[in-house]
Write an enzyme that holds these catalytic residues in place. Sequence first.
Site, PDB file in Angstrom:
ATOM      1  N   PHE A  24       3.045  -5.247 -22.247  1.00  0.00           N
ATOM      2  CA  PHE A  24       1.855  -5.078 -23.087  1.00  0.00           C
ATOM      3  C   PHE A  24       1.633  -3.579 -23.320  1.00  0.00           C
ATOM      4  O   PHE A  24       1.680  -2.786 -22.389  1.00  0.00           O
ATOM      5  CB  PHE A  24       0.640  -5.685 -22.383  1.00  0.00           C
ATOM      6  CG  PHE A  24      -0.421  -6.185 -23.316  1.00  0.00           C
ATOM      7  CD1 PHE A  24      -0.540  -7.531 -23.624  1.00  0.00           C
ATOM      8  CD2 PHE A  24      -1.316  -5.290 -23.902  1.00  0.00           C
ATOM      9  CE1 PHE A  24      -1.525  -7.990 -24.478  1.00  0.00           C
ATOM     10  CE2 PHE A  24      -2.309  -5.745 -24.764  1.00  0.00           C
ATOM     11  CZ  PHE A  24      -2.413  -7.087 -25.056  1.00  0.00           C
ATOM     12  N   ILE A  84      -5.770  -1.067 -22.341  1.00  0.00           N
ATOM     13  CA  ILE A  84      -6.650  -0.331 -23.251  1.00  0.00           C
ATOM     14  C   ILE A  84      -7.885  -1.176 -23.513  1.00  0.00           C
ATOM     15  O   ILE A  84      -7.781  -2.358 -23.850  1.00  0.00           O
ATOM     16  CB  ILE A  84      -5.911   0.017 -24.561  1.00  0.00           C
ATOM     17  CG1 ILE A  84      -4.724   0.921 -24.240  1.00  0.00           C
ATOM     18  CG2 ILE A  84      -6.859   0.690 -25.551  1.00  0.00           C
ATOM     19  CD1 ILE A  84      -3.841   1.246 -25.423  1.00  0.00           C
ATOM     20  N   HIS A  90     -12.339  -8.723 -21.076  1.00  0.00           N
ATOM     21  CA  HIS A  90     -10.974  -9.008 -20.622  1.00  0.00           C
ATOM     22  C   HIS A  90     -10.379  -7.782 -19.934  1.00  0.00           C
ATOM     23  O   HIS A  90      -9.711  -7.898 -18.910  1.00  0.00           O
ATOM     24  CB  HIS A  90     -10.125  -9.400 -21.841  1.00  0.00           C
ATOM     25  CG  HIS A  90      -8.826 -10.031 -21.505  1.00  0.00           C
ATOM     26  ND1 HIS A  90      -8.730 -11.268 -20.912  1.00  0.00           N
ATOM     27  CD2 HIS A  90      -7.560  -9.600 -21.669  1.00  0.00           C
ATOM     28  CE1 HIS A  90      -7.467 -11.564 -20.724  1.00  0.00           C
ATOM     29  NE2 HIS A  90      -6.729 -10.579 -21.169  1.00  0.00           N
TER      30      HIS A  90
HETATM   31  N1  INI Z   1      -2.181  -6.540 -20.488  1.00  0.00           N
HETATM   32  C1  INI Z   1      -1.954  -5.216 -20.396  1.00  0.00           C
HETATM   33  O1  INI Z   1      -1.029  -4.794 -19.689  1.00  0.00           O
HETATM   34  N2  INI Z   1      -2.716  -4.350 -21.105  1.00  0.00           N
HETATM   35  C2  INI Z   1      -3.741  -4.756 -21.898  1.00  0.00           C
HETATM   36  O2  INI Z   1      -4.399  -3.889 -22.528  1.00  0.00           O
HETATM   37  C3  INI Z   1      -4.018  -6.136 -22.002  1.00  0.00           C
HETATM   38  N3  INI Z   1      -5.068  -6.615 -22.839  1.00  0.00           N
HETATM   39  O3  INI Z   1      -5.771  -5.819 -23.457  1.00  0.00           O
HETATM   40  O4  INI Z   1      -5.304  -7.819 -22.942  1.00  0.00           O
HETATM   41  C4  INI Z   1      -3.191  -7.032 -21.264  1.00  0.00           C
HETATM   42  N4  INI Z   1      -3.389  -8.371 -21.324  1.00  0.00           N
HETATM   43  C5  INI Z   1      -2.366  -9.313 -20.935  1.00  0.00           C
HETATM   44  C6  INI Z   1      -2.399  -9.686 -19.468  1.00  0.00           C
HETATM   45  O5  INI Z   1      -1.926  -8.605 -18.663  1.00  0.00           O
HETATM   46  C7  INI Z   1      -1.500 -10.883 -19.188  1.00  0.00           C
HETATM   47  O6  INI Z   1      -0.170 -10.569 -19.507  1.00  0.00           O
HETATM   48  C8  INI Z   1      -1.916 -12.125 -19.997  1.00  0.00           C
HETATM   49  O7  INI Z   1      -3.276 -12.376 -19.825  1.00  0.00           O
HETATM   50  C9  INI Z   1      -1.115 -13.356 -19.537  1.00  0.00           C
HETATM   51  O8  INI Z   1      -1.395 -13.668 -18.188  1.00  0.00           O
END
Ligand code: INI
Length: 166
Positions: A24, A84, A90
């Site tokens: 991500f 971010i 979330h």
């Molecule tokens: N994961 C991140 O590494 N950075 C982020 O900014 C982010 N946002 O903004 O949602 C994020 N979400 C995904 C999360 O880490 C999981 O991969 C997802 O929820 C599946 O379990």
Amino acid sequence: LKASKITGQLQLHDGSIGLVAGRFNELVTAKLVSGAREALIRHGVDETRITEVWVPGAFEIPMAAHRMASTGRFAALVALGCVIRGATAHFDYVCSACVQGVTQVSMQFGLPVTLGVLTTDTMDQALERAGGKAGNKGADAAAAALEMADLLQRIPGTLSRKPTER
Ligand code: INI
């Protein structure tokens, strides 16, 4: 009793260093991974001793770190991610789950797991910390991992917990 001061050196003796990176915001995390690799190599770590594992996002970093820690092959792990702040809560859940999970793995296994996870308001702030004007937090976390792995071996009276080779 002679006073002693113990500090860790930036050098790897046994085992490997594991990098656990979240895909991500990969634009940022790829730079954190490069920074971490460069720092390790600069401090004499052979590339064959660096294992890079990619997970979907920061939330998944603790699970992969837990599995890697359980192998006993690593001298330290480096968590690399980028969260971010969006418009929702979330952000807070992902950040705290990641940081708490990484801390748990570290304490459960007595293994240094250092934190190179950026938590910023904007992409610009993240880029600044991923090789921009605020340095590279991936490189800093990699150096902290080396220092902690070395430090733990120097604390007297602890049982040797050298990682198994390869
Ligand atoms: N994961 C991140 O590494 N950075 C982020 O900014 C982010 N946002 O903004 O949602 C994020 N979400 C995904 C999360 O880490 C999981 O991969 C997802 O929820 C599946 O379990």
